[in-house]
Write a protein that holds these residues in place. Structure first.
Motif, PDB file in Angstrom:
ATOM      1  N   GLU A  66     -37.754  17.873 -85.954  1.00 14.73           N
ATOM      2  CA  GLU A  66     -37.872  16.633 -85.189  1.00 14.73           C
ATOM      3  C   GLU A  66     -39.265  16.368 -84.624  1.00 14.73           C
ATOM      4  O   GLU A  66     -39.538  15.265 -84.181  1.00 14.73           O
ATOM      5  N   GLY A  67     -40.127  17.368 -84.578  1.00 18.45           N
ATOM      6  CA  GLY A  67     -41.453  17.185 -84.009  1.00 18.45           C
ATOM      7  C   GLY A  67     -41.571  17.773 -82.617  1.00 18.45           C
ATOM      8  O   GLY A  67     -40.575  18.109 -81.972  1.00 18.45           O
ATOM      9  N   ALA A  68     -42.821  17.864 -82.136  1.00 17.81           N
ATOM     10  CA  ALA A  68     -43.101  18.602 -80.897  1.00 17.81           C
ATOM     11  C   ALA A  68     -42.789  17.827 -79.627  1.00 17.81           C
ATOM     12  O   ALA A  68     -42.806  18.424 -78.536  1.00 17.81           O
TER      13      ALA A  68
ATOM     14  N   ALA B 101     -36.375  19.111 -74.705  1.00 17.22           N
ATOM     15  CA  ALA B 101     -36.515  19.224 -73.252  1.00 17.22           C
ATOM     16  C   ALA B 101     -35.542  20.222 -72.627  1.00 17.22           C
ATOM     17  O   ALA B 101     -35.971  21.085 -71.845  1.00 17.22           O
ATOM     18  N   PRO B 102     -34.240  20.147 -72.930  1.00 15.09           N
ATOM     19  CA  PRO B 102     -33.346  21.125 -72.280  1.00 15.09           C
ATOM     20  C   PRO B 102     -33.605  22.552 -72.702  1.00 15.09           C
ATOM     21  O   PRO B 102     -33.434  23.482 -71.910  1.00 15.09           O
ATOM     22  N   MET B 103     -34.048  22.753 -73.935  1.00 17.23           N
ATOM     23  CA  MET B 103     -34.323  24.114 -74.393  1.00 17.23           C
ATOM     24  C   MET B 103     -35.574  24.665 -73.725  1.00 17.23           C
ATOM     25  O   MET B 103     -35.617  25.837 -73.319  1.00 17.23           O
ATOM     26  N   LEU B 104     -36.595  23.831 -73.594  1.00 19.41           N
ATOM     27  CA  LEU B 104     -37.802  24.236 -72.877  1.00 19.41           C
ATOM     28  C   LEU B 104     -37.475  24.544 -71.418  1.00 19.41           C
ATOM     29  O   LEU B 104     -37.960  25.524 -70.844  1.00 19.41           O
ATOM     30  N   ASN B 105     -36.640  23.693 -70.808  1.00 22.56           N
ATOM     31  CA  ASN B 105     -36.232  23.896 -69.415  1.00 22.56           C
ATOM     32  C   ASN B 105     -35.543  25.242 -69.236  1.00 22.56           C
ATOM     33  O   ASN B 105     -35.818  25.987 -68.286  1.00 22.56           O
ATOM     34  N   ASN B 106     -34.660  25.565 -70.152  1.00 21.72           N
ATOM     35  CA  ASN B 106     -33.883  26.791 -70.010  1.00 21.72           C
ATOM     36  C   ASN B 106     -34.725  28.040 -70.281  1.00 21.72           C
ATOM     37  O   ASN B 106     -34.546  29.072 -69.619  1.00 21.72           O
ATOM     38  N   LEU B 107     -35.641  27.950 -71.251  1.00 21.90           N
ATOM     39  CA  LEU B 107     -36.539  29.075 -71.478  1.00 21.90           C
ATOM     40  C   LEU B 107     -37.438  29.286 -70.263  1.00 21.90           C
ATOM     41  O   LEU B 107     -37.698  30.426 -69.856  1.00 21.90           O
ATOM     42  N   ALA B 108     -37.900  28.195 -69.665  1.00 24.57           N
ATOM     43  CA  ALA B 108     -38.682  28.307 -68.432  1.00 24.57           C
ATOM     44  C   ALA B 108     -37.872  28.998 -67.342  1.00 24.57           C
ATOM     45  O   ALA B 108     -38.393  29.827 -66.583  1.00 24.57           O
ATOM     46  N   GLY B 109     -36.580  28.665 -67.256  1.00 21.33           N
ATOM     47  CA  GLY B 109     -35.726  29.317 -66.273  1.00 21.33           C
ATOM     48  C   GLY B 109     -35.613  30.809 -66.492  1.00 21.33           C
ATOM     49  O   GLY B 109     -35.571  31.600 -65.535  1.00 21.33           O
ATOM     50  N   LEU B 110     -35.558  31.221 -67.766  1.00 19.23           N
ATOM     51  CA  LEU B 110     -35.527  32.653 -68.067  1.00 19.23           C
ATOM     52  C   LEU B 110     -36.807  33.325 -67.600  1.00 19.23           C
ATOM     53  O   LEU B 110     -36.776  34.383 -66.949  1.00 19.23           O
TER      54      LEU B 110
END
Length: 409
Positions: free
Chosen positions: A221-223, A229-238
Motif C-alpha cells: 500500500e505504500g509508506a 497507523a494502528p500498527m505503528l502505534n502499537n509497535l511504539a507502545g511495545l
C-alpha cells in the motif's frame, strides 16, 4: 497512564463472497477505530465502494444505510451511525433478502458498540454474524475469519487471553489458506496477535509480528497508507513498554502524521495519537510537553466525540496522573473525579475503566490526608475487579461446557 492501542480491521473482498449469485459483503479497507481506555488488536469494519445507488429497491436502501452508517462511525458520529446501522439491519431483514446482509449489518453494529467500549452489547452481535457467515459461506471463508477476529478482540478486552489467542490463530490460519501469506489482510491478524503478545509480555514474538505486518502493508500500500497507523502505534507502545523511548517517539509522530493527513486535524484518532505521545513524554519526565499534548488531545476528543465520551475520561485520567506526579494532588483529584463521572455514564458502574479512575481518586485523596475517603474509593475499585474476575471465570466455565457439548497499558 493509559496509552490507547488502536484496532484495525480485516478486509473481505465482495468478489470472494458470492453464493448462488447473491452479493454478500465488501470491506474495502482496514478500519482505524478508537474507543475505550485501552484497545488491543483489530476489528472488522466494512465499507462499500460501488458508487451511487438507487433508493428504490430494498437492497439499495440497505446498502445506502450501511454505507452512510459506516462513514458516520468512521468520523466519530456515533449516535448518527447507530441510527443508520439499525435502519440497515431492518432493511436486511426484508423478506427475500439474503441473510448475509443481516450478518454484515450485525457485525457493523457490533463494531459501533465495540469502539465505544460497550463490549457486552457488541459480543452477541458478532456471534450472530459469525453463525450466519459460517452457515452460508462456510467456516473457512475470510468473512468467518474476520468475525473470529472481532470476537478475539472481545476476549482480549475481557482478559481471557487463552480464548483470544485461540480465536486469533484460527482466524489467521483461515486467511493464510485463503488469501496467501503476503496478502495485506493478513497483516491485520499479525498485528492483532502481536498486540495480544505485547500484553502478555511476550515481547520478542510481538515485535517480530508487528514488523512483519508493517512490511506487508508498506509493500502493498505504500509508506503513508492509513492502514499503517494502528500498527505503528502499537509497535511504539511495545517500545515504550520496554523503555526504548527513542524508538517509540518517531513511530508515534509518524502515526499522528498519517492520521492528520488522512482524517484531518480534528478527529478521534488524532486525539488517540496525541494521548499516546503525551504519555510517552510523561514517562520521560518531559512535563511541559506532556501537559501541552494532553490538553490538545482533550480538545480534539471533546470537539469530535463530546465532553462525556469515554475517550475524554481516559485522557482526563492521564491528566490527573500527570498532576499527581507533579505533587498537585488537589488538581489531580479534580481530574480523576471528572474522569470517574464520565466513565460511569459512558460504560456503567462496573467497568474496569471506572476502577482505574477510582484508583486515581484513592491515591490523590490519600495524599490530601482524606484517608477514609481514599479507603472507600480503593475498596470500590477492588470490588469492581473482583466482580470482573468472577465474571470472566464463569464465562470460561460456560465456554468449556459448550465446547464439550458441541466454544491501558
Amino acid at each position: 497512564m493509559s496509552a490507547i492501542h488502536t484496532p484495525v480491521a480485516r478486509r473481505v473482498n465482495r468478489a470472494q463472497q458470492r453464493e448462488g449469485g447473491a452479493q454478500m459483503i465488501n470491506c474495502d479497507r482496514l478500519c482505524r477505530a478508537i474507543g475505550p481506555a485501552i484497545l488491543h488488536g483489530g476489528l472488522l469494519w466494512c465499507l462499500w465502494g460501488n458508487g451511487p445507488v438507487s433508493a428504490e429497491e430494498p437492497s439499495d436502501r440497505w446498502e445506502t444505510y450501511l454505507e452512510a452508517g459506516v462513514q458516520a462511525r468512521e468520523k466519530g458520529r456515533y449516535a448518527e451511525a447507530q441510527r443508520l446501522l439499525l435502519e440497515a439491519l431492518r432493511e436486511a431483514r426484508t423478506p427475500g433478502e439474503d441473510d448475509t446482509r443481516a450478518a454484515e449489518s450485525l457485525n457493523n453494529l457490533g463494531l459501533l458498540y465495540h469502539v465505544q467500549g460497550r463490549h457486552a452489547q457488541a459480543k452477541p452481535l458478532y456471534e450472530r454474524a459469525l453463525a450466519i457467515w459460517e452457515r452460508r459461506l462456510g467456516p473457512e471463508h475470510p468473512a468467518s475469519a474476520a468475525a473470529l477476529n472481532n470476537l478475539a478482540e472481545i476476549a482480549a478486552e475481557e482478559n481471557d487471553m487463552a480464548e483470544a489467542e485461540r480465536l486469533y490463530l484460527r482466524s489467521l490460519a483461515i486467511e493464510e489458506r485463503t488469501l496467501g501469506q503476503g496478502h495485506p489482510q493478513l497483516a491485520v491478524g499479525l498485528n492483532n496477535l502481536a498486540e495480544l503478545y505485547r500484553r502478555q509480555r511476550r515481547d520478542s514474538g510481538a515485535e517480530a509480528l508487528y514488523l512483519r505486518a508493517l512490511a506487508i502493508v508498506e509493500a502493498a500500500e505504500g509508506a503513508d497508507h492509513p492502514d499503517l497507523a494502528p500498527m505503528l502505534n502499537n509497535l511504539a507502545g511495545l517500545y515504550k513498554q520496554q523503555g526504548r523511548y527513542a524508538l517509540a517517539e518517531p513511530l508515534y509522530q509518524r502515526t499522528l502524521a498519517i492520521r492528520r493527513g488522512h482524517d484531518g486535524p480534528i478527529h478521534p484518532l488524532v486525539a488517540v495519537g496525541l494521548n499516546n505521545l503525551a504519555s510517552l513524554y510523561h514517562l520521560q519526565g518531559l512535563t511541559l510537553s506532556a501537559e501541552r499534548t494532553y490538553v490538545e488531545a482533550l480538545h480534539v476528543a471533546e470537539q469530535t466525540l463530546g465532553r462525556e465520551a469515554s475517550l475524554v475520561g481516559t485522557i482526563l485520567g492521564n491528566v490527573g496522573w500527570l498532576a499527581y506526579d507533579q505533587g498537585f494532588f488537589a488538581q489531580a483529584k479534580q481530574s480523576y473525579q471528572r474522569a470517574l463521572v464520565i466513565q460511569e455514564r459512558a460504560l456503567g458502574p462496573d467497568d474496569l475503566r471506572v476502577a482505574t479512575a477510582l484508583d486515581g481518586l484513592a491515591r490523590a485523596s490519600r495524599r490530601l490526608g482524606q484517608v477514609a475517603e481514599a479507603d472507600r474509593f480503593a475498596a470500590r475499585a477492588a470490588s469492581i475487579r473482583t466482580r470482573q474476575t468472577q465474571g470472566n471465570a464463569e464465562g470460561l466455565s460456560t465456554q468449556g461446557r459448550t465446547a464439550q457439548g458441541a466454544q491501558m497499558e
